[in-house]
Each structure stands twice: as C-alpha cells, then as structure tokens.
Design an enzyme around this catalytic site. Structure first.
Site, mmCIF file in Angstrom:
data_model
loop_
_atom_site.group_PDB
_atom_site.id
_atom_site.type_symbol
_atom_site.label_atom_id
_atom_site.label_comp_id
_atom_site.label_asym_id
_atom_site.label_seq_id
_atom_site.Cartn_x
_atom_site.Cartn_y
_atom_site.Cartn_z
ATOM 1 N N HIS A 82 0.950 -1.341 -0.004
ATOM 2 C CA HIS A 82 0.094 -0.023 -0.027
ATOM 3 C C HIS A 82 0.982 1.155 -0.050
ATOM 4 O O HIS A 82 1.564 1.298 0.935
ATOM 5 C CB HIS A 82 -0.824 0.079 1.368
ATOM 6 C CG HIS A 82 -1.665 1.021 1.240
ATOM 7 N ND1 HIS A 82 -3.054 1.280 0.863
ATOM 8 C CD2 HIS A 82 -1.621 2.491 2.027
ATOM 9 C CE1 HIS A 82 -3.368 2.524 0.799
ATOM 10 N NE2 HIS A 82 -2.589 3.399 1.716
ATOM 11 N N ASP A 161 -14.834 4.328 7.657
ATOM 12 C CA ASP A 161 -13.731 4.935 7.039
ATOM 13 C C ASP A 161 -14.216 5.820 5.940
ATOM 14 O O ASP A 161 -13.852 6.782 5.810
ATOM 15 C CB ASP A 161 -12.566 3.932 6.349
ATOM 16 C CG ASP A 161 -11.338 4.929 5.962
ATOM 17 O OD1 ASP A 161 -10.631 5.729 6.597
ATOM 18 O OD2 ASP A 161 -11.364 4.707 4.722
ATOM 19 N N ARG A 168 -13.289 14.346 6.616
ATOM 20 C CA ARG A 168 -11.849 14.657 6.807
ATOM 21 C C ARG A 168 -11.685 15.593 5.548
ATOM 22 O O ARG A 168 -10.891 16.566 5.625
ATOM 23 C CB ARG A 168 -10.955 13.484 6.867
ATOM 24 C CG ARG A 168 -11.094 12.984 8.495
ATOM 25 C CD ARG A 168 -10.317 11.759 8.427
ATOM 26 N NE ARG A 168 -8.938 11.790 8.465
ATOM 27 C CZ ARG A 168 -8.105 10.995 7.774
ATOM 28 N NH1 ARG A 168 -8.595 9.962 7.576
ATOM 29 N NH2 ARG A 168 -6.927 11.308 7.551
ATOM 30 N N SER A 183 -7.053 5.067 9.281
ATOM 31 C CA SER A 183 -7.728 4.874 7.970
ATOM 32 C C SER A 183 -7.259 3.935 6.849
ATOM 33 O O SER A 183 -7.862 2.847 6.649
ATOM 34 C CB SER A 183 -7.995 6.338 7.196
ATOM 35 O OG SER A 183 -7.990 6.140 5.890
ATOM 36 N N LYS A 187 -8.632 -0.603 6.498
ATOM 37 C CA LYS A 187 -8.701 -1.190 5.111
ATOM 38 C C LYS A 187 -7.808 -2.428 4.932
ATOM 39 O O LYS A 187 -8.192 -3.394 4.299
ATOM 40 C CB LYS A 187 -8.669 -0.001 3.958
ATOM 41 C CG LYS A 187 -9.810 0.870 3.933
ATOM 42 C CD LYS A 187 -9.582 2.044 3.045
ATOM 43 C CE LYS A 187 -8.478 2.844 3.493
ATOM 44 N NZ LYS A 187 -8.913 4.097 3.092
#
Ligand code: URA
Length: 431
Positions: A82, A161, A168, A183, A187
């Site tokens: 990620h 989220d 946000r 966040s 995931k």
C-alpha cells in the site's frame, strides 16, 4: 454514553477507552453520529492527538465496521502493498505481476485517484475493458487461477472509514497521524494479507512533508499491523519528484509495461526494492536471493506474461501490452523548455495538479478521468540542462494555460542540490 461525551473527552485531551471508541465508530457506521460530530471528533483528534493504544483500538473498530473480505481458499502466502499516495507511483502494476509470477499471491484491493495523486484502479482501466468491480466470488476464483487480482473494495467494506474520510477531506483534518494510520490500516486489516508492505511517502507530492513525520506514521502503522497479527513492514520513500517519468493513466501504464520489459529508472528501482522485501518476509530468503529472483522474473518475461494473464482475466485487452496504440496519448503536445542553464530540481505536486487541470485526475469522487492526457518528464532532479532543453512534454485534448504554468512551476533550475535517497528508511518493527 453519547457521541457528545466522546468528543468532549477527546477535546479535553483525555485518553479514550475501548468502550468510548467502539461506541463512536458504531455511531459513525449506523448514522447516529452527524457529519458535524464526526468533524468535531476528527478535529479534536488532530489537535489533541491519540496514544498508540487508542489508535489501535480505533483501527480495529473501523476494520470491524463492515463486511470483511473472504480469504480465498488458495494455499500460499498473500501479500499486499500500500502506498500512502503520490505522483506517478505505478509500483502496484509492476510489483503484483512480479510477485505473482514467483508464487506469492497478490489479492489486492486498490483505490481511485483523488486530488493531485493518481489511483491504481484508474490506471488499470486504461486497458480497454478492464473490470475493477469484481464480485468477491470472481475475485477469489481469479486469485486461485492466476495468483493475482486487483479490484476495488465494495461499499460495505470499512463503512466507518468511508464516512470519516469524506468528512476529513472537507474539514482540513486529513493530516493527522492517528487518523491516517487508522484509515489506511482498517482497510488493510479488513482484507486478509499475511504480509503488508507500506510505502509511506514524504516530500512535496505526499501528505507528509518531512521524512520524520513519514517515519512516525510508518512506525504507527507497522505497530498496528503487527499487533493485529499481520507481518507488517514499511519503507519511507521520497516523493519530492514524481516516482516515474510519466504522469497520466495511459502514460503510466505504458511506463509500468516498459519497466516489466527491462526499463531502468526510479520506478523500477523502488518496485524491485519492495518485491525484495516482500520476498524476504514471505520466504525467509536473503536480500541477494530475493533481488535476483525479482530481476529474473523481469528478464525471463514471466512477470510480463503474468500481467497479460491478469489483464485478460479481468476482461481487459492484453494486446495493449505489446501495442501501445491501445494506450493512446492525447493528440496535442506542448514542450516546456529550460529558461536557463543549470541543475534541475523537480516538484511532484504541481505536476499532479497540472494533470488534474487537464482532466487526467479527479477533483471529487465520481468525476470522470481522461486517460489520454499526460505529462512526460524529460529531465529529473539532478540532471544538468542548457537553456532551451526540453524539461517536459504535455499531451492534452484542450489547451490549458493553468496546466502549462503549473508544469513550468514544477521545475526549478538551481546551482546546488542536496541528494535525497529514494528509500529514506526501512521499518520492520515499531521500535
Ligand atoms: N489514504 C487513506 O486511505 N486514508 C488516509 O487518511 C490518507 C491516505
């Protein structure tokens, strides 16, 4: 307990209990908490911070807020990578086929681009027909057959989220370490990867401007992942200039294919670094063996073949891998040239914004993306130029002065430069 009480406690700088955190996340998920209350909670967290324990509890509550992804029945190690987001970061397109060709299963849920950063799903849709909306059954079956699938998460995964991120995004509360860490990691933990590699970017094109901040974020995420029982590692990497030499969906896919055909550049170097670290974690191989395996997957053509297999399996036209006319660039071209001689320094953010201006990105969720617009870098940080040399080429459908100005602004010509390493730090444990 009320949502008000939880906000009040955080506003006063108190450490929230597990019960308070679970209550708040439930209220976000079932709609009892209003957007105003979510905004107040996020602002209080940004200003008063959280302990690592609170952040871990928040992440777990968010990860549990919706459907979990079903682990495919396939044997073997599942890996995920990620990136916290940047410009011209197409490493997923390079890493997934390399690892899958070496028997590491990549069942990857990716996101779309937002703002100045690009998204993997948009890039994959450059292959005509490519589907990023696989059902859980299709996803699982493809991972069994091909060893790799990249798709979008459904609306029901981590709904807490989804709501918090949307609030946000419009309340200046993105850049909080506990909020970003929870966040991202919620995931990742809602999915099933055994090994998670986090690429935490710092510099002009990233959320985190300094390597110190990026390192802190990386450490927190590594802590959360390992505490949740997943092998989690992180690299803090430079995003002052774009990672690759191309910006824009079709152009970035072309470049990722070129890397899988042997092109050497920063995109290739960082992708190989990530593959090496994942292979070491998955197989216990030495760094040298892992590097040799990843390089051989490129040299032998196995990784490129795996990409074709994955594209075909997801309904895409894999002929684009050999025929780049299927990944066209917009018909009009402007060249940006150096106004004086010297050494180049490139900044990623204005280039990402220029691509957005040209229609190659998304201002808000749901906007359509023009895959053909592109900015190709002809010079990178540290290159020497003479006045009049080409710095970048812009490919566009409609002329856009603002975009040209942004591309010009992205290049400065300097006398001296301090070298920045591509990988600032590698983090294995949260020590
Ligand atoms: N990416 C995410 O998924 N969440 C954040 O908060 C920031 C980047």
């Amino acid at each position: 307990m009320t949502v008000y009480d939880v906000i009040e406690a955080k506003k006063c700088g108190k450490e929230l209990t597990e019960a308070q955190i679970n209550f708040f996340v439930r209220a976000v998920t079932d709609g009892t908490a209003s957007d105003a209350q979510i905004a107040a909670f996020c602002m209080a967290t940004l200003l008063k911070d959280m302990t690592q324990k609170e952040c871990f509890l928040l992440t777990m509550a968010m990860a549990d807020s919706g459907e979990k992804c079903v682990r495919p029945r396939s044997e073997g190690v599942f890996a995920d990578k990620h990136s916290t987001g940047g410009v011209s970061d197409s490493t997923t397109l390079v890493i997934v086929p390399i690892l899958a060709s070496l028997g590491i299963r990549c069942a990857k849920y990716s996101g779309r681009g937002l703002g100045h950063t690009g998204g993997t799903l948009d890039k994959l849709e450059s292959f005509p027909g490519f589907r990023v909306d696989l059902s859980p059954e299709e996803f699982e079956s493809q991972v069994e057959r091909v060893g790799a699938a990249v798709s979008g998460q459904t609306k029901n995964t981590v709904p807490a989220d989804r709501r918090m991120y949307a609030v946000r995004d419009v309340t200046a509360t993105i850049d909080s370490i506990p909020l970003i860490a929870s966040s991202v990691m919620s995931k990742k933990l809602a999915s099933f990867a055994d090994i998670i590699l986090l690429d935490v970017k710092y510099g002009d094109g990233a959320f985190m401007q300094t390597p110190q901040k990026a390192e802190q974020l990386a450490k927190w995420m590594v802590h959360i992942g390992n505490r949740a029982g997943r092998k989690t590692i992180a690299a803090v990497t430079d995003m002052e200039q774009p990672l690759g030499d191309s910006i824009g969906c079709n152009a970035e896919v072309r470049e990722a294919i070129d890397v899988l055909k042997g092109k050497k550049n920063d995109l290739a170097e960082l992708s190989l670094f990530h593959c090496q670290k994942i292979l070491c974690a998955a197989r216990g191989t030495t760094e040298e063996e892992a590097k040799a395996l990843a390089e051989e997957a490129i040299r032998s053509g196995a990784a490129l073949e795996k990409l074709a297999e994955m594209v075909y399996a997801q309904g895409g036209d894999a002929r684009a891998i050999q025929d780049d006319s299927l990944l066209p660039l917009a018909p009009n071209r402007t060249v940006i040239r150096a106004e004086k001689s010297g050494t180049v320094r490139v900044f990623a953010r204005p280039l990402g914004k220029a691509c957005l201006e040209l229609g190659g990105g998304r201002m808000k969720e749901g906007d359509s993306v023009d895959h053909t617009v592109a900015i190709l870098l002809k010079k990178r940080t540290g290159d020497k130029v003479q006045k009049g040399d080409a710095l970048a080429e812009i490919y566009y459908q409609r002329e856009n002065e603002e975009a040209c100005a942004l591309v010009k602004q992205a290049f400065s010509i300097v006398d001296k430069l301090t070298a920045r390493p591509l990988v600032y730090k590698f983090i294995e444990e949260d020590r």
